[in-house]
Design a protein around this motif. Sequence first.
Motif, PDB file in Angstrom:
ATOM      1  N   THR A   1      44.650  43.373  47.772  1.00 26.32           N
ATOM      2  CA  THR A   1      44.697  43.448  46.319  1.00 26.32           C
ATOM      3  C   THR A   1      44.151  42.149  45.729  1.00 26.32           C
ATOM      4  OG1 THR A   1      46.650  44.846  46.450  1.00 26.32           O
ATOM      5  CG2 THR A   1      46.249  43.750  44.353  1.00 26.32           C
ATOM      6  N   VAL A   2      43.376  42.268  44.652  1.00 24.46           N
ATOM      7  CA  VAL A   2      42.842  41.102  43.943  1.00 24.46           C
ATOM      8  C   VAL A   2      43.661  40.918  42.673  1.00 24.46           C
ATOM      9  CG1 VAL A   2      40.811  40.085  42.853  1.00 24.46           C
ATOM     10  CG2 VAL A   2      40.545  41.530  44.882  1.00 24.46           C
ATOM     11  N   VAL A   3      44.131  39.674  42.444  1.00 21.31           N
ATOM     12  CA  VAL A   3      45.027  39.355  41.344  1.00 21.31           C
ATOM     13  C   VAL A   3      44.453  38.174  40.557  1.00 21.31           C
ATOM     14  CG1 VAL A   3      47.391  38.671  40.788  1.00 21.31           C
ATOM     15  CG2 VAL A   3      46.971  40.091  42.789  1.00 21.31           C
ATOM     16  N   THR A   4      44.530  38.257  39.217  1.00 26.55           N
ATOM     17  CA  THR A   4      44.068  37.143  38.378  1.00 26.55           C
ATOM     18  C   THR A   4      45.067  36.000  38.446  1.00 26.55           C
ATOM     19  OG1 THR A   4      45.209  37.866  36.381  1.00 26.55           O
ATOM     20  CG2 THR A   4      42.976  38.736  36.731  1.00 26.55           C
ATOM     21  N   ALA A   5      44.682  34.864  37.888  1.00 20.72           N
ATOM     22  CA  ALA A   5      45.571  33.705  37.829  1.00 20.72           C
ATOM     23  C   ALA A   5      46.822  34.018  37.003  1.00 20.72           C
ATOM     24  CB  ALA A   5      44.829  32.508  37.233  1.00 20.72           C
ATOM     25  N   ASP A   6      46.719  34.985  36.089  1.00 18.82           N
ATOM     26  CA  ASP A   6      47.855  35.392  35.259  1.00 18.82           C
ATOM     27  C   ASP A   6      48.733  36.435  35.938  1.00 18.82           C
ATOM     28  OD1 ASP A   6      46.990  33.727  33.190  1.00 18.82           O
ATOM     29  OD2 ASP A   6      45.748  35.302  32.319  1.00 18.82           O
ATOM     30  N   GLY A   7      48.343  36.877  37.130  1.00 23.38           N
ATOM     31  CA  GLY A   7      49.136  37.854  37.864  1.00 23.38           C
ATOM     32  C   GLY A   7      48.754  39.299  37.633  1.00 23.38           C
ATOM     33  N   ASP A   8      47.664  39.539  36.892  1.00 23.73           N
ATOM     34  CA  ASP A   8      47.206  40.908  36.662  1.00 23.73           C
ATOM     35  C   ASP A   8      46.485  41.436  37.894  1.00 23.73           C
ATOM     36  OD1 ASP A   8      48.040  40.981  33.943  1.00 23.73           O
ATOM     37  OD2 ASP A   8      46.216  39.910  33.347  1.00 23.73           O
ATOM     38  N   GLU A   9      46.894  42.596  38.388  1.00 21.43           N
ATOM     39  CA  GLU A   9      46.224  43.233  39.512  1.00 21.43           C
ATOM     40  C   GLU A   9      44.940  43.866  38.993  1.00 21.43           C
ATOM     41  OE1 GLU A   9      47.024  47.030  42.346  1.00 21.43           O
ATOM     42  OE2 GLU A   9      48.740  45.699  41.998  1.00 21.43           O
ATOM     43  N   VAL A  10      43.786  43.478  39.576  1.00 22.39           N
ATOM     44  CA  VAL A  10      42.509  43.959  39.052  1.00 22.39           C
ATOM     45  C   VAL A  10      41.804  44.948  39.967  1.00 22.39           C
ATOM     46  CG1 VAL A  10      42.130  41.939  37.612  1.00 22.39           C
ATOM     47  CG2 VAL A  10      41.219  41.959  39.932  1.00 22.39           C
ATOM     48  N   GLY A  11      42.148  44.991  41.224  1.00 20.30           N
ATOM     49  CA  GLY A  11      41.478  45.931  42.117  1.00 20.30           C
ATOM     50  C   GLY A  11      41.750  45.623  43.574  1.00 20.30           C
ATOM     51  N   THR A  12      40.920  46.236  44.434  1.00 11.14           N
ATOM     52  CA  THR A  12      41.067  46.118  45.875  1.00 11.14           C
ATOM     53  C   THR A  12      39.722  45.762  46.500  1.00 11.14           C
ATOM     54  OG1 THR A  12      42.737  47.850  45.800  1.00 11.14           O
ATOM     55  CG2 THR A  12      41.805  47.358  47.952  1.00 11.14           C
ATOM     56  N   ILE A  13      39.747  44.875  47.474  1.00  9.38           N
ATOM     57  CA  ILE A  13      38.509  44.509  48.161  1.00  9.38           C
ATOM     58  C   ILE A  13      38.065  45.673  49.044  1.00  9.38           C
ATOM     59  CG2 ILE A  13      37.440  42.983  49.865  1.00  9.38           C
ATOM     60  CD1 ILE A  13      39.201  40.738  48.806  1.00  9.38           C
ATOM     61  N   GLU A  14      36.866  46.159  48.773  1.00 10.14           N
ATOM     62  CA  GLU A  14      36.291  47.269  49.531  1.00 10.14           C
ATOM     63  C   GLU A  14      35.479  46.778  50.718  1.00 10.14           C
ATOM     64  OE1 GLU A  14      36.332  50.869  48.725  1.00 10.14           O
ATOM     65  OE2 GLU A  14      38.143  50.018  47.837  1.00 10.14           O
ATOM     66  N   GLN A  15      34.762  45.648  50.525  1.00 12.67           N
ATOM     67  CA  GLN A  15      33.861  45.157  51.566  1.00 12.67           C
ATOM     68  C   GLN A  15      33.662  43.656  51.411  1.00 12.67           C
ATOM     69  OE1 GLN A  15      29.952  46.885  51.369  1.00 12.67           O
ATOM     70  NE2 GLN A  15      29.344  46.080  53.330  1.00 12.67           N
ATOM     71  N   ILE A  16      33.524  42.991  52.548  1.00 15.92           N
ATOM     72  CA  ILE A  16      33.197  41.563  52.567  1.00 15.92           C
ATOM     73  C   ILE A  16      31.762  41.419  53.070  1.00 15.92           C
ATOM     74  CG2 ILE A  16      33.728  39.322  53.618  1.00 15.92           C
ATOM     75  CD1 ILE A  16      35.892  40.318  51.679  1.00 15.92           C
ATOM     76  N   ASP A  17      30.978  40.611  52.367  1.00 14.07           N
ATOM     77  CA  ASP A  17      29.595  40.349  52.755  1.00 14.07           C
ATOM     78  C   ASP A  17      29.377  38.844  52.652  1.00 14.07           C
ATOM     79  OD1 ASP A  17      26.911  40.527  53.365  1.00 14.07           O
ATOM     80  OD2 ASP A  17      26.329  41.233  51.378  1.00 14.07           O
ATOM     81  N   GLN A  18      29.583  38.128  53.763  1.00 14.93           N
ATOM     82  CA  GLN A  18      29.506  36.673  53.846  1.00 14.93           C
ATOM     83  C   GLN A  18      30.476  36.023  52.870  1.00 14.93           C
ATOM     84  OE1 GLN A  18      25.412  35.488  53.716  1.00 14.93           O
ATOM     85  NE2 GLN A  18      24.874  36.789  55.441  1.00 14.93           N
ATOM     86  N   ASN A  19      29.978  35.335  51.819  1.00 13.13           N
ATOM     87  CA  ASN A  19      30.881  34.658  50.879  1.00 13.13           C
ATOM     88  C   ASN A  19      31.111  35.476  49.617  1.00 13.13           C
ATOM     89  OD1 ASN A  19      28.406  34.332  49.632  1.00 13.13           O
ATOM     90  ND2 ASN A  19      28.807  32.246  48.981  1.00 13.13           N
ATOM     91  N   MET A  20      30.917  36.801  49.719  1.00  9.99           N
ATOM     92  CA  MET A  20      31.054  37.695  48.585  1.00  9.99           C
ATOM     93  C   MET A  20      32.025  38.823  48.928  1.00  9.99           C
ATOM     94  SD  MET A  20      29.420  37.904  45.558  1.00  9.99           S
ATOM     95  CE  MET A  20      27.878  37.128  45.903  1.00  9.99           C
ATOM     96  N   ALA A  21      32.943  39.107  47.999  1.00  7.06           N
ATOM     97  CA  ALA A  21      33.852  40.241  48.153  1.00  7.06           C
ATOM     98  C   ALA A  21      33.454  41.296  47.129  1.00  7.06           C
ATOM     99  CB  ALA A  21      35.295  39.805  47.922  1.00  7.06           C
ATOM    100  N   HIS A  22      33.350  42.538  47.581  1.00  5.99           N
ATOM    101  CA  HIS A  22      33.038  43.650  46.690  1.00  5.99           C
ATOM    102  C   HIS A  22      34.365  44.331  46.352  1.00  5.99           C
ATOM    103  CE1 HIS A  22      28.716  43.251  47.419  1.00  5.99           C
ATOM    104  NE2 HIS A  22      29.113  42.881  48.629  1.00  5.99           N
ATOM    105  N   VAL A  23      34.696  44.322  45.057  1.00  8.45           N
ATOM    106  CA  VAL A  23      36.005  44.770  44.593  1.00  8.45           C
ATOM    107  C   VAL A  23      35.894  46.079  43.822  1.00  8.45           C
ATOM    108  CG1 VAL A  23      37.989  44.154  43.148  1.00  8.45           C
ATOM    109  CG2 VAL A  23      36.771  42.375  44.421  1.00  8.45           C
ATOM    110  N   LYS A  24      36.708  47.051  44.208  1.00  4.49           N
ATOM    111  CA  LYS A  24      36.826  48.303  43.453  1.00  4.49           C
ATOM    112  C   LYS A  24      37.906  48.078  42.414  1.00  4.49           C
ATOM    113  CE  LYS A  24      37.628  53.235  43.908  1.00  4.49           C
ATOM    114  NZ  LYS A  24      36.372  53.793  43.500  1.00  4.49           N
TER     115      LYS A  24
END
Length: 77
Positions: free
Chosen positions: A13-36
Amino acid sequence: MVRDFESSDEGKTVVTADGDEVGTIEQIDQNMAHVKPKGSLSRSVRRRLGWAEDEDTYEITHSRVAQISDDEVHLRE
């Protein structure tokens, strides 16, 4: 310093600094995360992240990450 993304981060799960859940990491590509994005993600949070409303996935670079835990990726402000 935050560790690099790993394939084991997919599904976290991807969460903002404020604690808001924004999505889920679908794929990692080197230094990049693709978030749904979470279906109920508000327009204001999308704008804060610089995400348009019509994309299926969004990219997050490693530099935007504050912390990676066992089940979440926390973004910087």
